[in-house]
Each structure stands twice: as structure tokens, then as C-alpha cells.
Design an enzyme around this catalytic site. Sequence first.
Site, PDB file in Angstrom:
ATOM      1  N   ASP A 161      -4.023  10.569  14.399  1.00  0.00           N
ATOM      2  CA  ASP A 161      -4.257  10.207  12.995  1.00  0.00           C
ATOM      3  C   ASP A 161      -4.954   8.857  12.904  1.00  0.00           C
ATOM      4  OD1 ASP A 161      -4.239  10.694  10.293  1.00  0.00           O
ATOM      5  OD2 ASP A 161      -2.224   9.922   9.959  1.00  0.00           O
ATOM      6  N   LYS A 194       8.067  -0.115   5.899  1.00  0.00           N
ATOM      7  CA  LYS A 194       7.538   1.200   5.523  1.00  0.00           C
ATOM      8  C   LYS A 194       8.724   2.086   5.168  1.00  0.00           C
ATOM      9  CE  LYS A 194       5.263   3.769   8.630  1.00  0.00           C
ATOM     10  NZ  LYS A 194       4.139   4.346   9.402  1.00  0.00           N
ATOM     11  N   GLY A 196       0.826  -1.195   0.000  1.00  0.00           N
ATOM     12  CA  GLY A 196       0.000   0.000   0.000  1.00  0.00           C
ATOM     13  C   GLY A 196       0.859   1.243   0.000  1.00  0.00           C
ATOM     14  N   GLN A 197       0.159   2.384   0.022  1.00  0.00           N
ATOM     15  CA  GLN A 197       0.841   3.678  -0.023  1.00  0.00           C
ATOM     16  C   GLN A 197       0.143   4.612   0.945  1.00  0.00           C
ATOM     17  OE1 GLN A 197       3.380   4.689  -2.402  1.00  0.00           O
ATOM     18  NE2 GLN A 197       3.535   6.668  -1.388  1.00  0.00           N
TER      19      GLN A 197
END
Length: 824
Positions: free
Chosen positions: A632, A535, A514-515
Site C-alpha cells: 500500500d 492512529k 488526517g484521515q
Amino acid sequence: MGKTISCSVLLTLISCFSLQFGTALDTITPSKSIKDPESIISQSGVFRLGFFSFANSSNRYVGILYNQIPVQTVVWVANRNKPLKDSSGILNISDDGNLVFLNGKAEILWSSNVTNLVPNATTAQLLNSGNLVLNNGGGSSLWESFQDPSNAFIETMEIGTDVKKGRKVELKSWKSIDDPSDGNFSFAIEPFNIPEGIIRKNNKLYFRTGPWNGNIFLGVILTGYLDGFYMAADNQQQTYYLTYKFSNNSMSMYYELNSQGKFVERQWDAGKGDWINRYPILQTDCDDYGKCGPFGICDSTKRPICSCLKGFKPRNIEGWSKGNWSSGCLRTTPLQCQRDSNNGSETGQGDDGFLKLKMMKVPAFPDRSSLINRDCKDQCLKNCSCVAYAYDDGIGCMFWGGDLIDVQKFSTRGVDLYIRLPSSELDKGKSKKLIVFTTAIAGIVIITISAFFLWCRMAKQRGRNKIWKQIKLQFYSENVEENLIGVKLQQLPLFNFEELATATDNFHDTKKLGQGGFGPVYRGTLDDGKEIAVKRLSKASGQGLEEFMNEVVVISKLQHRNLVRLFGCCVEGEEKMLVYEYMPNTSLNAFLFDSSKPDVLDWRKCFNIIEGISRGLLYLHRDSRLKIIHRDLKASNILLDEELNPKISDFGMARIFGANENQANTKRIVGTYGYMSPEYAMRGQFSEKSDVFSFGVLLLEIVSGKKNTSFYNNEYDLSLLGYAWKLWNEGSIWDLVDKDISEFESDSKNEKEIRRCIHVGLLCVQEYAKDRPNMSTVVSILNSEISNLDTPKQPAFTQIPLITHDVGNKISLNDVTLTNFDGR
């Protein structure tokens, strides 16, 4: 029909009688008494004052009970030590103005016992709080049942001490569950030098809470959250009291000092039709005050639980070996400052030092000083009688000058305690370490000479040390705050770029998971077969070394089943990478919003995910050694393991709070629009309630299966929160539920659970932070420990679709974390 008319007439006559004579159904006056079995009831109907007996006894008592709860629940007893043997009792206002309880012979069994009253001018009223108050003609209080409690600690009651007036309000346990006479235990607030809660057994100190620091008692480990507790301390007036007020007014709950001397939380469960008892303070074998005697330390995780502090030995070796530790310990070597004093030295300080003990319950009877932390040690060294010190933000320096009693080792929280020892005792430990270190070095040298492969291994380790130097150089060159390096980074494994490139097939696109705003995430396999997620910080990312180091520091300190585990990191040249445990089911975002994914999330799996996220957040906010605000929280930052258990990830934006810090401001707004609370997005204010807001949005997304930003340009022109609020007000909130869930959830238990989750979600996204529950309350609601919920107020962002800022003509729809806006 005739019975209905008769009841109506009777109620009318009672009302007329009350109006005519100026009395109320909650009041006793000189002209209105109550006789067994009559009662008076508070205006709210919650409490009643009347006569009762226990199941296994014919004794009659008068007291205050819960009125609307079917199980007899007594919270105050007037004649607890003088029961009446028959039903001839009467409670009235006596000729001298006191409230008295009489038997059939007009003998006084109990009295409010107030002097200098005005006859025929007093009344006794049962308030909605459960407090029975004796008033004079002017309405001022002369006596209160809250000032003479039994074993129950009710909301708004004040347990405290007024030193100047010599008054003390304390709880007194019952002898047994059906005998309210004075038991062996009492609970009170003792001012000492710093206020503490004290339980006494037969008037001897039995248990102490440790000093109050303005937020918590330092000497207790809570198994839950004490809702609304507050300690008021006025040192000048010498008044100290403990009270509490619930944030949820709809639940019936109180605290009780039971006959075994334990503090019990009692909460009514309407579904079970009974009280649920919970012990909010962790119970251990070390509870008894002074269990291990002077200079002994108690650790409930070890056997035996008692040992002597370093530099001390048992005073009575024979008794100690038999498990009788009350005699405690004594020093093996006198303090240097004491020997200097005996030799005529005037320094008083000598060559002493301090041994640091972490996570401790501090000893009894500390002296306090408002000195800052770094001055505590010097102040203690200047005074030869000072044998230990500690520091807490809410108290300041604490010093001990005599025997250290009731020292306990905690498994979590606690305070760092510094024990004064002569340097010779401290050096013993250092000498042992030096011997071990020297031996190890000698062994390494011999092995290195004889084995080339070990030399290669050591060369590799030296290379890693260079990487650590590079990290520190980069860290300081970017002016990141120094306190972010508070963790011992050397304890975190380092990976070099080559082994991570090999593990991910040179970061091949087929390995890409993923990004995010940080950069791409790749799946990898190490040489030992362990699967990892790498990551990799993108050069185009708005995040830099500060966020990278922040995540290393924060997550390396945390351990919880619902937080992702960090294996290590890599920093070489411009490369910065974090290595995590691999989550085979990627993120919650994919399961909720990716139409190509199979529908595997039934309600039980969804609820398990909701519960797991809530427990992870509760750990961050309250139970971890550090208080963490994530800032977040969103679906793409919730990773799922092979069993779809959730794990919160991405701590690059997290903020560590101090022990007494509840809110902070920032000019640098970080997070994802659509999940950000209004006070944070608009004013840069963030707190635990900011994460609660994000959790509420996420919860509603899980239930609805709809993304927050999917409502852009929809027919209602509302956000997801606005749509949910619209359905709530229309009474059709079930329409919010994802059809893949609602079509298969005919089980009434599941439906009730889903509706409860929606209710919680709406409570969490209310516009004002003060209206939102904390995560402790959220977890209790989800576990059905709280049955009566507040009605939610209008959520934030209900009138506009939740698209985010327009940056360079590009609309960001809460997939990517934004970090480059300034709060107003």
C-alpha cells in the site's frame, strides 16, 4: 578526403579477403594466425584477443581484454607464467590442431593442450561473451578459456566442479596488479556435503562462503546485491557450478579474485573514465577460516574477537591470552549421552539439551537431511556423536558430528545454530536467572510495602497485563493466523485509553492530523513532553483487528531511518490505537497536491525524498530480518519529519514473506487503485515487483506534481502513466516535470538527474513484473552506479484514466485504501 577513401578501400579489401577465404575477424584458423601486435575482435566489439604489456614491464603476454574501454583491462592471460621478453610472439593453430603461443624461436610458451585432435580441422573463435573457444570441424567445443580462467569471473562463465570426471574450474589470483603469474589465492566451488564457495591460500582453506541454500550462500553477509547469481547443483551427476547473468546488458561489470584474496566487483564508470571497485561480501576480522579454532566463536564486533562457546573453555589458556586462538576450546563437562554410553546405557541420548545461538555462520562440513525443522532436534539427540544442528528452508536439517570449526556471529541474517550441551551447563544459566529473578521479586515486595506510590505503579502494570490478555483473547476470537503473534508483544509499550485521550485533548478536531482508511490520526503530547501521532481505528473502517495486529507485528520488528517508528499501542474495549513518532510535516501527499501548502519542495528535497523511499523499500525487501511486501505504498503513506526526510508508514496491509518465497496469491485484494500493479489488481498476485510498481507511480507523481487520479476526464483521456508514456515517445518528456521544479532547475546536473528519475519511474511501471527492476537496481541507478539504462516498455494502465471501482455508486480516487474486493 583521400584518407577516407583509402580507409574505405582497405575495409572493402579486408571484407573481400574474409569472404573469399571463409575466415572472420574473430577467428584464428590453421591458415590465419596473429602476430604481435595484431589481434582479433569479437563480433560485438566488446572483447579482443591480442598482445599486451603492463606499464612497468617489458614482458609480453597474449590474452583477452575489454576492447572498447580506454583503460587496459585484462580478463584472461594465456602465458601468465611464461612471459615473452620481446615482440616476436605468434598465436596460431599448430599442426596437431591445438591453439599455441610461440616465441620467435618457435618454442611453445602456452598450449590449449588437447589430445586426439584432427589436424587442420580446428579453429579458435573469440565469442561475444569473452570466451575463447577451440572448435573442431563440426563446430563442437574442444577447449574454452572459460574452463581455464585467470583471476576474472565474467558473465556466463561457470566456476564449478565435476566430481565424476575429476574436473574443476577455479579462479587463480595474480601475484600483483601488474604480474599475472599465479598468486597465492584460488576460488572454486567445493561440493562437500552441501556446495560451498571456497577461497584457498597456498592450497590451504582460507575462506568459505557457507553452504548454498538454493538462493544465497549462508555464510556471507552481502554489502550489495549480487545481480543474477545462480548455483546449479546436480547431486546425482555430482556436478556443481556457479554462474551469473546481468539483468542489465548495457553495463560493463565483472568480478575478480584480487592478489589479496578478496572477491571484488569491478564496474566501469564512463563518467569517471575508470573502474569502480566494490567489495560485495562484507569484510571482517573473522574472514580467516577457523580463526578461533574448534568450538571457538568469532565476533568482529567484540574485543577480543574470539571466545569459547558456552560450555567450553580454552584448550591453551596461555596462547589464548596472547591472542593465539588456533588451538580452540574443549568441553568443560562431557555430554550426558557419552557418560551413559561409557556406563553401558543403550539410550545414547542421556539428559542433554541445546543452546540456541542466533544469526550465526554455520560451522564447516555439515551433513544434511531432508527432515522438516521440528524433527532436527530429535534426530540429533538420537545420535550421541551429533554435537550441533541447524535448519534452513532451502537445505533442510544440517548436523555436525565432530569439531565445530569456523563458527561466526553475524550482526544481521545468519542461521539459528543449536549447540548440544549437558543439562547441567544449561541449568547453570537457568539457576543464575532464577537467583536474579528471586532477588528482584524480594526487592519489589519490600519496596511495595514501604512505598505506596510504587504499589500504584505496580497496580498500573497489572492493569496493562490484563490488556494483553484482552488482546490475545480478541486476536484468537477473530481467527487471525497464529504466526502474526510471533513477535514478543510484551516488549512493545502499552498505553491506556485515558493517557492517550489526555494527550490529544479527548481526540479534539483541532488535534486531527488526517484521515485514512484505518481511521483518523491525532497529534498528542505525553506527560513527559514527547510528541506523538495516535492512529485510532474507526468503527466504520473496513479494516479490523487483523490489520491492526499485522501492523504491530511487522513494524515492531523493523528499524530503519526511512520507516516510521512505532512507540506502542492501546487496546481497551472496542478501542484500538497505534502510537507513532510525530511527523511535523505530515505526509508527502499534502506537499505534492495541497494547493494551500507553500512551495518548499525544490528538486534537491524531492530527490532526497525519492532516495529515502527507495532505501526504505530496499530494506523491507532485502536487508531486514523479515522480507516485507508493503502492498500500500502511496503519497499519503509517506510521512515527512522536520527536515523533510521521508518515512514509510502504514503497514496494516504488509505481508511477511518466507526466506525462499518470492511471490504469493491472494483472494483478498488490498491496497489503493492507481498504485496497484496490474498482476495484483487483476489476478491477486503480489511480489517485490508490486511495490516497485507503486514506487514508480509515486516517483512520477513527485516529478510531475500531479496526482494519478487528477487525469480523470482530462483532454488526453489518459492516466498519468499514459501521459508520461505519450511524452516519452514524442521526445518531450521534460514537459512532464512540475513547473515549480523545471523553471528553477537550470543546473545541467539536476536536469540529468530529473530525466534519470523519470526513466526509472517508467521502468518501474512496466506492465509485466519481470521487466521491472528490483529495488537494489533502482537504488544503484538513482546513485548513478548504473549508467546505461534499459529502454522502458509501455506501462500498464496507459489507455484509461485511473479511477477506481464504483462501490455503492461512490467513485474512489486512490485516497483511501480498499480491502473488500476479490481477485479474479
